[in-house]
Design an enzyme around this catalytic site. Structure first.
Site, PDB file in Angstrom:
ATOM      1  N   GLN A 116      24.224  36.732  28.091  1.00  0.00           N
ATOM      2  CA  GLN A 116      23.388  37.693  27.349  1.00  0.00           C
ATOM      3  C   GLN A 116      21.914  37.271  27.490  1.00  0.00           C
ATOM      4  OE1 GLN A 116      26.398  36.407  25.337  1.00  0.00           O
ATOM      5  NE2 GLN A 116      27.296  37.865  26.714  1.00  0.00           N
ATOM      6  N   PRO A 164      25.604  53.030  32.471  1.00  0.00           N
ATOM      7  CA  PRO A 164      24.240  52.998  33.016  1.00  0.00           C
ATOM      8  C   PRO A 164      23.348  52.189  32.072  1.00  0.00           C
ATOM      9  CG  PRO A 164      24.923  55.262  32.474  1.00  0.00           C
ATOM     10  CD  PRO A 164      26.042  54.368  32.066  1.00  0.00           C
ATOM     11  N   GLY A 168      19.947  38.456  35.902  1.00  0.00           N
ATOM     12  CA  GLY A 168      20.251  37.808  37.187  1.00  0.00           C
ATOM     13  C   GLY A 168      20.569  36.326  36.987  1.00  0.00           C
ATOM     14  N   LYS A 169      21.053  35.990  35.778  1.00  0.00           N
ATOM     15  CA  LYS A 169      21.370  34.588  35.462  1.00  0.00           C
ATOM     16  C   LYS A 169      22.443  34.032  36.395  1.00  0.00           C
ATOM     17  CE  LYS A 169      22.533  35.908  31.340  1.00  0.00           C
ATOM     18  NZ  LYS A 169      22.089  37.307  31.334  1.00  0.00           N
ATOM     19  N   GLY A 207      30.396  49.109  33.201  1.00  0.00           N
ATOM     20  CA  GLY A 207      30.021  50.189  34.128  1.00  0.00           C
ATOM     21  C   GLY A 207      29.036  51.189  33.538  1.00  0.00           C
ATOM     22  N   GLY A 237      19.732  40.598  28.572  1.00  0.00           N
ATOM     23  CA  GLY A 237      20.890  40.334  29.431  1.00  0.00           C
ATOM     24  C   GLY A 237      20.709  40.962  30.803  1.00  0.00           C
ATOM     25  N   ASP A 238      21.586  40.599  31.711  1.00  0.00           N
ATOM     26  CA  ASP A 238      21.602  41.144  33.078  1.00  0.00           C
ATOM     27  C   ASP A 238      20.309  40.866  33.838  1.00  0.00           C
ATOM     28  OD1 ASP A 238      24.125  42.165  32.492  1.00  0.00           O
ATOM     29  OD2 ASP A 238      23.262  43.995  31.656  1.00  0.00           O
ATOM     30  N   GLY A 292      28.653  39.526  32.213  1.00  0.00           N
ATOM     31  CA  GLY A 292      29.024  40.006  33.544  1.00  0.00           C
ATOM     32  C   GLY A 292      28.008  39.456  34.508  1.00  0.00           C
ATOM     33  N   HIS A 293      28.385  38.422  35.242  1.00  0.00           N
ATOM     34  CA  HIS A 293      27.446  37.745  36.149  1.00  0.00           C
ATOM     35  C   HIS A 293      27.890  37.997  37.581  1.00  0.00           C
ATOM     36  CE1 HIS A 293      26.273  34.755  32.723  1.00  0.00           C
ATOM     37  NE2 HIS A 293      26.107  36.020  32.398  1.00  0.00           N
ATOM     38  N   THR A 331      30.195  44.647  33.214  1.00  0.00           N
ATOM     39  CA  THR A 331      31.406  44.538  32.390  1.00  0.00           C
ATOM     40  C   THR A 331      31.961  45.915  32.048  1.00  0.00           C
ATOM     41  OG1 THR A 331      30.544  42.492  31.469  1.00  0.00           O
ATOM     42  CG2 THR A 331      32.323  43.525  30.236  1.00  0.00           C
TER      43      THR A 331
HETATM   44  P1  GDP Z   1      23.373  38.434  34.727  1.00  0.00           P
HETATM   45  O1  GDP Z   1      24.258  39.035  33.696  1.00  0.00           O
HETATM   46  O2  GDP Z   1      22.091  37.942  34.142  1.00  0.00           O
HETATM   47  O3  GDP Z   1      24.041  37.385  35.569  1.00  0.00           O
HETATM   48  O4  GDP Z   1      22.983  39.613  35.728  1.00  0.00           O
HETATM   49  P2  GDP Z   1      23.990  40.724  36.334  1.00  0.00           P
HETATM   50  O5  GDP Z   1      24.803  40.083  37.410  1.00  0.00           O
HETATM   51  O6  GDP Z   1      24.701  41.448  35.257  1.00  0.00           O
HETATM   52  O7  GDP Z   1      22.951  41.749  36.918  1.00  0.00           O
HETATM   53  C1  GDP Z   1      22.052  41.414  37.920  1.00  0.00           C
HETATM   54  C2  GDP Z   1      22.332  42.306  39.151  1.00  0.00           C
HETATM   55  O8  GDP Z   1      21.263  42.191  40.053  1.00  0.00           O
HETATM   56  C3  GDP Z   1      23.559  41.889  39.934  1.00  0.00           C
HETATM   57  O9  GDP Z   1      24.126  42.999  40.521  1.00  0.00           O
HETATM   58  C4  GDP Z   1      22.999  40.934  40.976  1.00  0.00           C
HETATM   59  O10 GDP Z   1      23.791  40.870  42.153  1.00  0.00           O
HETATM   60  C5  GDP Z   1      21.682  41.581  41.266  1.00  0.00           C
HETATM   61  N1  GDP Z   1      20.576  40.672  41.612  1.00  0.00           N
HETATM   62  C6  GDP Z   1      20.308  39.417  41.178  1.00  0.00           C
HETATM   63  N2  GDP Z   1      19.122  38.993  41.667  1.00  0.00           N
HETATM   64  C7  GDP Z   1      18.628  40.007  42.414  1.00  0.00           C
HETATM   65  C8  GDP Z   1      17.414  40.200  43.138  1.00  0.00           C
HETATM   66  O11 GDP Z   1      16.530  39.362  43.184  1.00  0.00           O
HETATM   67  N3  GDP Z   1      17.254  41.412  43.768  1.00  0.00           N
HETATM   68  C9  GDP Z   1      18.197  42.390  43.720  1.00  0.00           C
HETATM   69  N4  GDP Z   1      17.947  43.529  44.357  1.00  0.00           N
HETATM   70  N5  GDP Z   1      19.345  42.232  43.041  1.00  0.00           N
HETATM   71  C10 GDP Z   1      19.549  41.072  42.382  1.00  0.00           C
HETATM   72  P1  IMO Z   2      25.213  39.147  30.478  1.00  0.00           P
HETATM   73  O1  IMO Z   2      25.650  37.718  30.291  1.00  0.00           O
HETATM   74  C1  IMO Z   2      23.890  42.851  28.680  1.00  0.00           C
HETATM   75  C2  IMO Z   2      25.396  43.730  24.655  1.00  0.00           C
HETATM   76  C3  IMO Z   2      26.337  44.914  24.491  1.00  0.00           C
HETATM   77  C4  IMO Z   2      25.971  45.346  23.084  1.00  0.00           C
HETATM   78  C5  IMO Z   2      25.732  44.015  22.370  1.00  0.00           C
HETATM   79  C6  IMO Z   2      26.921  43.509  21.589  1.00  0.00           C
HETATM   80  O2  IMO Z   2      25.849  39.835  31.612  1.00  0.00           O
HETATM   81  O3  IMO Z   2      23.729  39.230  30.473  1.00  0.00           O
HETATM   82  P2  IMO Z   2      29.219  42.395  22.319  1.00  0.00           P
HETATM   83  O4  IMO Z   2      30.328  42.904  23.176  1.00  0.00           O
HETATM   84  O5  IMO Z   2      28.607  41.126  22.794  1.00  0.00           O
HETATM   85  O6  IMO Z   2      29.600  42.311  20.862  1.00  0.00           O
HETATM   86  O7  IMO Z   2      28.084  43.540  22.402  1.00  0.00           O
HETATM   87  O8  IMO Z   2      25.398  43.096  23.390  1.00  0.00           O
HETATM   88  N1  IMO Z   2      25.835  42.734  25.654  1.00  0.00           N
HETATM   89  C7  IMO Z   2      25.254  42.581  26.859  1.00  0.00           C
HETATM   90  N2  IMO Z   2      24.258  43.285  27.462  1.00  0.00           N
HETATM   91  N3  IMO Z   2      24.411  41.785  29.280  1.00  0.00           N
HETATM   92  C8  IMO Z   2      25.378  41.052  28.691  1.00  0.00           C
HETATM   93  O9  IMO Z   2      25.809  39.888  29.200  1.00  0.00           O
HETATM   94  C9  IMO Z   2      25.872  41.470  27.439  1.00  0.00           C
HETATM   95  N4  IMO Z   2      26.818  41.013  26.584  1.00  0.00           N
HETATM   96  C10 IMO Z   2      26.773  41.792  25.507  1.00  0.00           C
HETATM   97  O10 IMO Z   2      26.065  45.913  25.444  1.00  0.00           O
HETATM   98  O11 IMO Z   2      24.748  46.042  23.087  1.00  0.00           O
HETATM   99 MG    MG Z   3      25.283  40.780  33.320  1.00  0.00          MG
END
Ligand code: GDP
Ligand code: IMO
Ligand code: MG
Length: 425
Positions: free
Chosen positions: A223, A303, A15-16, A301, A12-13, A40-41, A299
């Site tokens: 995720q 680390p 940069g989707k 906060g 997850g996270d 959390g996008h 989502t």
């Molecule tokens: P998602 O859950 O896959 O949509 O990713 P998140 O939004 O949770 O986390 C990605 C974080 O990296 C966010 O704060 C974005 O604004 C940031 N981000 C996305 N692409 C880039 C990139 O290429 N470079 C940097 N520095 N930040 C990026």
């Molecule tokens: P995005 O779409 C990162 C993780 C939680 C936990 C596990 C189960 O932003 O990539 P849940 O609340 O789904 O039952 O939690 O999955 N988790 C994520 N980790 N990015 C997410 O979404 C996540 N959604 C759930 O931290 O380990």
């Molecule tokens: Mg995310």
């Protein structure tokens, strides 16, 4: 190809959200097909930072339709909050359609999520406490309540009685809490019925109609692959299938249509929550990566745990999702490191029979160090402008995965990316 999917290949996270926002410019429909407000996008457009949890990341494009598909769990409170935030930011949004079939996250799902996690203590999953597990459990238990039942509330009372019966037993006897009030939940449903009733529909009909007309559909995963209920690091996973195969189920897309799957890979690894994380680092490098990459959950906060790329796992993710090319994100974060690590496989001593590679320890992995680069990549617009070592890093990944990086993202801003081949073919 007129159907594209954005799927996270890590935890997850990746940069989707950003990649979805970029590609949505050319799409007609943008569809979430699984998960709920646990996602959390983050979208960054000019000085505006928008965090979407439930509404698809195509929402900033006012002429597109955003769909919350039947495989999602729908939280009306978060939906209402997100709509309000978008209005406050004076963002003109497109049409939104919520599947009649999506299951509704009630306040008691969030309550049960938190209580269960507390009860598990050290064995907790580390969920987002957004009620995702309890809501999907109700679906499987066949006591869930769907969006259509909120709208057409004839049977809602009897459904709610059935739903809260066992929960009240648990609340009283295990958790020593007050029972769920039926009346409060009926009032809650009535309130949100008024808010959502203009947005619901048969999303599977819409999606297949668009597919039939070769109109462009973008599926947005939430995720990542190693949080998939089936293929992730079970039980430290989310409660839905995050991989591309679920688009046919959770999106309701007919299997006769092929999907161009773009796997989103962050240039290093992160994980939030508990569970195995082969490739995880501690110490100075991890702190530096966390700070430079601003790796704190969108989502919750929290680390994020960080590490170098695990290429072996990515290979598995490429296979399981039928990835045709990758979007490599946050490459800019790696500027300034003298050396960048990648994990390329398992040491002999770490080879364990019948254990998935996703459960290994970092010590079991083979580490390769690749020369880093110093210049900041944020101002570069063309692939050829990238430092030689940054290109070597990309090439190494591409060769290992036998998959091209069609998109390289160099910053959070919408405009900061390099497109190396057309996505909508
Ligand atoms: P998602 O859950 O896959 O949509 O990713 P998140 O939004 O949770 O986390 C990605 C974080 O990296 C966010 O704060 C974005 O604004 C940031 N981000 C996305 N692409 C880039 C990139 O290429 N470079 C940097 N520095 N930040 C990026
Ligand atoms: P995005 O779409 C990162 C993780 C939680 C936990 C596990 C189960 O932003 O990539 P849940 O609340 O789904 O039952 O939690 O999955 N988790 C994520 N980790 N990015 C997410 O979404 C996540 N959604 C759930 O931290 O380990
Ligand atoms: Mg995310």
């Amino acid at each position: 190809m007129s159907i594209v999917a954005i799927i996270g290949l890590q935890w997850g996270d990746e940069g989707k959200g950003k990649i979805t926002d970029v590609l949505a410019a050319d799409a007609d429909l943008v569809v979430r097909f699984q998960g709920g407000a646990n996602a959390g996008h983050t979208l960054v457009v000019g000085s505006k930072v928008i965090r979407s949890h439930l509404i698809p990341s195509g929402i900033l494009h006012k002429d597109k339709i955003s769909v919350i598909g039947s495989g999602c769990v729908f939280d009306p409170e978060i939906f209402d909050k997100e709509l309000t935030t978008l209005k406050k930011l004076k963002i003109k949004t497109g049409k939104i359609v919520i599947s009649n079939n999506a299951h509704v996250v009630f306040p008691f799902h969030k309550l049960m999520d938190g209580l269960k996690e507390a009860h598990l203590g050290k064995a907790a999953i580390g969920t987002t406490k957004m009620g995702i597990g309890p809501c999907y459990s109700d679906r499987v238990n066949r006591i869930g309540i769907r969006v259509s039942e909120i709208i057409n509330s004839k049977n809602l009372k009897s459904l709610l009685i059935k739903n809260i019966d066992e929960k009240n037993f648990m609340l009283k006897h295990r958790y020593k809490q007050r029972p769920i009030s039926l009346k409060k939940m009926l009032d809650w449903a009535e309130k949100y019925k008024e808010i959502i009733k203009g947005y619901t529909g048969d999303t599977e009909v819409l999606i297949n109609d668009y597919a039939d007309k070769s109109r462009k559909i973008l599926f947005e995963g939430a995720q990542g692959t190693f949080l998939d209920l089936e293929w992730g690091t079970y039980p430290y996973v989310t409660s839905s299938n995050t991989i591309a195969g679920n688009i046919y189920l959770g999106g309701g897309l007919s299997p006769k249509y092929k999907i161009n799957v773009i796997g989103v890979v962050k240039a290093y690894s992160t994980r939030v929550g508990n569970g195995p994380f082969p490739g995880e680092l501690d110490g100075e490098i991890s702190e530096l990566l966390r700070e430079k990459g601003n790796e704190y959950g969108a989502t919750t906060g929290r680390p994020r745990r960080v590490g170098w790329l695990n290429l072996d796992l990515l290979k598995f993710a490429v296979l399981m999702n039928g990835v045709s090319s990758i979007a490599l994100t946050k490459l800019d974060v790696l500027s300034g490191f003298d050396e960048i690590g990648v994990f390329t496989g398992t040491k002999n001593s770490g080879r364990k029979k019948n254990i998935s590679k996703a459960f290994l320890k970092t010590n079991d992995l083979k580490l390769k160090l690749i020369k880093g680069w110093q210049p900041n990549l944020g101002d570069m617009d063309l692939y050829k402008e990238l430092p030689k070592n940054a290109k070597s890093y990309i090439k190494f990944i591409e060769k290992f995965l036998n998959t091209k990086a069609s998109i390289v993202s160099l910053g959070a801003q919408r405009s900061k990316y390099i497109l190396r081949e057309a996505i909508w073919k």
